[in-house]
Write a protein that holds these residues in place. Sequence first.
Motif, PDB file in Angstrom:
ATOM      1  N   ASP A  15      32.564 -39.729  23.017  1.00 39.63           N
ATOM      2  CA  ASP A  15      34.029 -39.374  22.950  1.00 39.63           C
ATOM      3  C   ASP A  15      34.135 -39.305  21.521  1.00 39.63           C
ATOM      4  O   ASP A  15      33.903 -39.626  20.518  1.00 39.63           O
ATOM      5  CB  ASP A  15      33.999 -41.587  22.742  1.00 39.63           C
ATOM      6  CG  ASP A  15      35.229 -42.644  22.213  1.00 39.63           C
ATOM      7  OD1 ASP A  15      36.260 -41.236  21.758  1.00 39.63           O
ATOM      8  OD2 ASP A  15      35.320 -42.763  22.623  1.00 39.63           O
ATOM      9  N   PRO A  16      35.646 -38.125  21.026  1.00 34.56           N
ATOM     10  CA  PRO A  16      35.681 -37.776  20.418  1.00 34.56           C
ATOM     11  C   PRO A  16      36.194 -38.538  19.186  1.00 34.56           C
ATOM     12  O   PRO A  16      36.164 -37.838  18.247  1.00 34.56           O
ATOM     13  CB  PRO A  16      36.648 -36.610  21.030  1.00 34.56           C
ATOM     14  CG  PRO A  16      37.396 -37.116  22.254  1.00 34.56           C
ATOM     15  CD  PRO A  16      35.421 -37.441  22.760  1.00 34.56           C
ATOM     16  N   SER A  39      28.537 -33.482  23.175  1.00 33.20           N
ATOM     17  CA  SER A  39      29.413 -34.430  23.759  1.00 33.20           C
ATOM     18  C   SER A  39      28.856 -35.172  24.549  1.00 33.20           C
ATOM     19  O   SER A  39      29.261 -35.362  25.987  1.00 33.20           O
ATOM     20  CB  SER A  39      31.261 -34.205  24.084  1.00 33.20           C
ATOM     21  OG  SER A  39      30.647 -32.860  23.997  1.00 33.20           O
ATOM     22  N   ASP A  40      27.706 -34.477  25.162  1.00 33.32           N
ATOM     23  CA  ASP A  40      27.163 -35.493  25.990  1.00 33.32           C
ATOM     24  C   ASP A  40      25.170 -35.574  25.772  1.00 33.32           C
ATOM     25  O   ASP A  40      25.245 -34.647  25.530  1.00 33.32           O
ATOM     26  CB  ASP A  40      27.159 -34.851  27.812  1.00 33.32           C
ATOM     27  CG  ASP A  40      27.171 -33.819  28.035  1.00 33.32           C
ATOM     28  OD1 ASP A  40      26.091 -33.145  27.691  1.00 33.32           O
ATOM     29  OD2 ASP A  40      28.088 -33.168  28.430  1.00 33.32           O
ATOM     30  N   GLN A  42      22.991 -33.654  28.533  1.00 36.38           N
ATOM     31  CA  GLN A  42      23.205 -32.556  29.220  1.00 36.38           C
ATOM     32  C   GLN A  42      22.859 -31.362  27.838  1.00 36.38           C
ATOM     33  O   GLN A  42      22.088 -30.378  27.487  1.00 36.38           O
ATOM     34  CB  GLN A  42      23.735 -32.333  29.579  1.00 36.38           C
ATOM     35  CG  GLN A  42      23.341 -30.375  30.340  1.00 36.38           C
ATOM     36  CD  GLN A  42      22.360 -30.816  30.669  1.00 36.38           C
ATOM     37  OE1 GLN A  42      21.399 -31.583  32.126  1.00 36.38           O
ATOM     38  NE2 GLN A  42      21.038 -29.707  30.572  1.00 36.38           N
ATOM     39  N   ASP A  69      24.450 -41.362  21.744  1.00 31.74           N
ATOM     40  CA  ASP A  69      24.405 -42.510  22.277  1.00 31.74           C
ATOM     41  C   ASP A  69      24.417 -42.742  23.308  1.00 31.74           C
ATOM     42  O   ASP A  69      23.802 -41.813  24.033  1.00 31.74           O
ATOM     43  CB  ASP A  69      26.579 -41.630  22.200  1.00 31.74           C
ATOM     44  CG  ASP A  69      27.347 -43.244  22.906  1.00 31.74           C
ATOM     45  OD1 ASP A  69      26.579 -44.681  22.745  1.00 31.74           O
ATOM     46  OD2 ASP A  69      28.550 -42.965  23.449  1.00 31.74           O
ATOM     47  N   ARG A  71      25.552 -44.392  27.008  1.00 32.60           N
ATOM     48  CA  ARG A  71      26.547 -44.309  27.364  1.00 32.60           C
ATOM     49  C   ARG A  71      27.478 -41.873  27.411  1.00 32.60           C
ATOM     50  O   ARG A  71      27.945 -43.072  27.339  1.00 32.60           O
ATOM     51  CB  ARG A  71      27.250 -44.962  28.366  1.00 32.60           C
ATOM     52  CG  ARG A  71      26.906 -46.512  28.724  1.00 32.60           C
ATOM     53  CD  ARG A  71      27.058 -47.648  29.327  1.00 32.60           C
ATOM     54  NE  ARG A  71      28.182 -47.148  29.897  1.00 32.60           N
ATOM     55  CZ  ARG A  71      27.506 -47.340  31.100  1.00 32.60           C
ATOM     56  NH1 ARG A  71      26.492 -47.764  31.509  1.00 32.60           N
ATOM     57  NH2 ARG A  71      28.272 -47.204  32.726  1.00 32.60           N
ATOM     58  N   MET A  72      26.773 -41.703  28.268  1.00 39.60           N
ATOM     59  CA  MET A  72      27.333 -40.379  27.924  1.00 39.60           C
ATOM     60  C   MET A  72      27.766 -40.215  29.540  1.00 39.60           C
ATOM     61  O   MET A  72      26.257 -39.933  30.282  1.00 39.60           O
ATOM     62  CB  MET A  72      26.170 -39.717  27.287  1.00 39.60           C
ATOM     63  CG  MET A  72      27.067 -40.267  25.738  1.00 39.60           C
ATOM     64  SD  MET A  72      25.829 -39.185  24.269  1.00 39.60           S
ATOM     65  CE  MET A  72      24.377 -38.681  25.457  1.00 39.60           C
ATOM     66  N   PRO A  73      28.140 -38.661  29.535  1.00 39.88           N
ATOM     67  CA  PRO A  73      27.806 -38.260  31.025  1.00 39.88           C
ATOM     68  C   PRO A  73      27.109 -37.028  31.685  1.00 39.88           C
ATOM     69  O   PRO A  73      26.453 -36.985  30.338  1.00 39.88           O
ATOM     70  CB  PRO A  73      29.648 -37.654  31.118  1.00 39.88           C
ATOM     71  CG  PRO A  73      30.062 -37.814  30.007  1.00 39.88           C
ATOM     72  CD  PRO A  73      29.256 -38.617  28.887  1.00 39.88           C
ATOM     73  N   ARG A  74      27.064 -36.980  32.411  1.00 42.61           N
ATOM     74  CA  ARG A  74      25.639 -35.883  33.414  1.00 42.61           C
ATOM     75  C   ARG A  74      24.143 -36.381  32.774  1.00 42.61           C
ATOM     76  O   ARG A  74      23.805 -37.760  33.594  1.00 42.61           O
ATOM     77  CB  ARG A  74      25.925 -34.459  32.388  1.00 42.61           C
ATOM     78  CG  ARG A  74      27.417 -34.465  32.894  1.00 42.61           C
ATOM     79  CD  ARG A  74      27.463 -32.849  32.709  1.00 42.61           C
ATOM     80  NE  ARG A  74      26.953 -31.591  31.262  1.00 42.61           N
ATOM     81  CZ  ARG A  74      27.320 -30.923  31.426  1.00 42.61           C
ATOM     82  NH1 ARG A  74      27.551 -29.903  32.152  1.00 42.61           N
ATOM     83  NH2 ARG A  74      27.352 -30.102  29.694  1.00 42.61           N
ATOM     84  N   ASP A  76      22.031 -39.428  30.692  1.00 44.68           N
ATOM     85  CA  ASP A  76      22.724 -40.946  30.265  1.00 44.68           C
ATOM     86  C   ASP A  76      21.703 -40.245  28.163  1.00 44.68           C
ATOM     87  O   ASP A  76      20.729 -39.830  28.867  1.00 44.68           O
ATOM     88  CB  ASP A  76      21.789 -41.590  30.487  1.00 44.68           C
ATOM     89  CG  ASP A  76      22.006 -43.059  30.288  1.00 44.68           C
ATOM     90  OD1 ASP A  76      21.400 -43.102  29.677  1.00 44.68           O
ATOM     91  OD2 ASP A  76      23.673 -43.283  30.733  1.00 44.68           O
TER      92      ASP A  76
END
Lengths: 152, 802
Positions: A15-16, A39-40, A42, A69, A71-74, A76
């Motif tokens: 989340d930016p 930001s994720d 990966q 963090d 919960r992140m895309p691609r 976790d």
Amino acid sequence: MNTGEAIVILLAEDDPAHAEIIRRTMKISRIANRLEHVSDGQQALDYLYRREKYADPAVSPRPGLILLDLRMPRVDGLDVLRQVKSDPDMARIPTVILTTSAAETDIARAYDAHANSYLVKPVDFDKFTQMMDSVGFYWLMWNCNPEAWASG
Amino acid sequence: MPTRYRKPGVTSILLLLLLLPLQSQADLTCAFEMFRNHAAMILLIEPASGEIVDANRAAVAYYGYPHEKLLQMNMQQINTLSPLETAQEIRRADREQRNFFVFRHRLADGDIRPVEVYSSPLIVDGRRLLASIIHDASDRDILEETIVQSEARLRFAEKVAELGHWVLDPGSNSYWFSEGALELLGLDHPVQPVSDIREMILPEYRTKMVEAINKLILEDIPYDLHLRFKRPDGRIIDLNSQGLYDATEKQIFGVIHDITDTHEAMRRLSSYTAFYNRLAAAVVVILLGIVGLLYYAVKRSKRAEENLRTSKAALRSNYDMTQLLLNSTAEGIYGVDRQGTCTFCNSAALKILGYDHPNDLVGHNIHNKIHHSHADGTPFPAEECTLLRDIDERIHRDEEFFWHVDGRGIPIEYWSYPLRQNGDTIGAVVTFLDIRERKAREKALRDSEERNRALVNAIPDIIFVMDTQGVFTDVHVPDMAPPLLMPTDRFLGHSIDAVLPADIAARARYAMTEAREQDTIATFEYQLSSAGIVRFYESRTVYAEAFGFIALIRDISDRKTAETTLKQKNQEMEHFVYSVSHDLKSPLVTIKSFLSMLRQDIQAQDHEQVEEDLRYIAGAADRMDELLAALLQLSRVGRTETEAQLIDAAELVEQCLVALSGLMHEKQIEVRVGDIAQKLYGDPVRLGQIWQNLVENAVKYLGNQQQPQIEIGMEDQGDNPTFYVRDNGIGIDPEHAERIFALFSQLDPQSPGCGLGLPMVKKIVELYQGRVWFESGGKGKGCCFYFTLPSALITTEEEKEQ
């Protein structure tokens, strides 16, 4: 107490807005350490293993603290944590989970994967600031960084 | 010398004294003729020498010598006893005050017969002579032997029937017990003091017993009592005791009968039948004795009463005993002759059939009296009656009815035994039992068994019975239970270790130990797989001392599946709530934080920062709104948006593409639609959302593809068509297969949307019992989503027919 070169902080936050909050609270707490934001999950792994755009060590200096963090895309955050802690070369890097989730299962899983600390983002900004202040003092000043200690 | 005594005068004196109370001596000739022709055998003997002085015709015929020869003989030629033995017998007779001697006489043919000799002194012409009347005692010997045999039979009968008899001589104050009685009472000596026996009768029965005996002696009223008796070995038995007073002998004669068994038999039907079989056997033996006795009784009654008095007394006492035995049994017993006329009956027969006196039956045609109708009330002609028709046979029946005097039918079981004389059947003895109670019991047992069977059948569990060693002794598979994985004979006779997989056998053993030692129901769950099907079972084991273990096996596969589904649903729910709280909390953190910063930035008049703060706040608020809208939509998937209707899949796809045409045009996406002419029955809005979400998802992940393509189509045009949406975008790493359908799991933060599109597709597809999945060559190699809608198809078929 840490000595030598300033510790580089790796922040993995999708989340930016949250990334901006962290950046600002650090500024308020006068934490001048270099902050690298991915930001994720990966990207976090790419950074740590210096892959693709993070291949240059100047671009991706080895972090002395990871703020992760969950919960992140691609990939976790938990998966990032597991990879870091199962890699002998990375395992010693203090990794602090920084998430909105206060779910018991998340806390348990994080510690099972050898997280060094688990922090829940406060909704209240003042508390967020206080928390980041403490994080700065604790992890950047008082806590002995393994590599610094080894080299010192 | 003998000729002298042939004088009429002498003879007449003899006759006068001995036989006939003649009025005068005038009719001497007549008297002589009477001596000559009298049926009794008479000898005149010279006591000192033993010479035979005279003999009448009967004596001549009996001994077989010519008259002349006989008169020249001496008694010592006839009497086989030595002079010493003869003297001893004479002294014995004197001591015993008998008026007869028992000798053994040799006949002319050499035959030796037991005889009783009644002698009286006579003075003839001044000489002392002896007049002896000779009675052949062979018949009595035979009778005595018969009695001995009969008594032996009686003893056996007593034993088999668990009967015993005793004699109480009030004068001697002691009991005499038969062998059967000794066995019954656990005593070892036939003679027992009255006081000792009274002690063994349980106190509450003693008074009753004493009163009954007093009444018997004083008023000659027979008794019939129930007693409880404590044997010397401590066992307490139930006795039926009956007593009869013999006034001539001044003795009490009694019969005891162990009815402990009867009580036990009443409780257990199996023993019940065995008990009556045994009784029936006893009755046969007793009857054989009776037949013998009756035969001789008849024969004897035709003889001269005088000489048979002692024998008759013995006979009578034995006959009385037999009568008592007859009357002490619960079975009705009657006799019939060949014509079907009743010749005798016992008191039980009268009691069962409601008659008061033996003469109500004796002398009557028994069939017409008690056997005139069938069980259903229709007439039963005498000529069809087996009892009469097959009187020569032994017969046993238990389905016929005898009729009570009041007209009631009584189900009975009867046995008929032919009575034979010289090879001819002269009649039969019929023994019968009132089996109403037994029938009722049998019915009760049948009912109970039926109930049990119904109960057992109602249990959906497979029932295994194992002995204490764990060997299967019975297996019951209820109709409704799923079939066993192995046939039942694989279990029966085998140990659990031999049949079950080792781990399950071990758990079964453990459960058996637990059930036995803790007296509980021991349960455990296990699974078995056969032919690729895994089934779950629950075992409940109990221990019963009577036969070992019972294990109820319930197939809980359905429950397990439901539990698993429930667990999944719960997890989904948990995940959902978690996701919602997390994903809503995230923008909230943003909003609150930037509001604080906004205040500071306004104070610092940092306009640039204020603008940025506001942008972040607005962005977070938009995200919250987006999330809430998507959640609302998702929550509505289960509910019907519009009426279910028949719709063509091609039509839905077209509507979807029209709605997304602006986006397609903007991104210059080439869309191809294959043959998708498939009728669907369902909610058109929901079904349409599947394609819409999948196409939007494809558009979202096209990446930097220069020639973006989306293909919509259908495979397997048969019964189970599979729809697909294919793109040539960034593709998906197969390791995310699980995650992409979960809530809020956007893979690329750079892409718009809130991660609810694919979960919604999944939810709608599952609503139509379908499945959704994807195939991708990996990153950058495009992706294809597949889904099925089985329940939308099934209904379509039905609709088509309409």
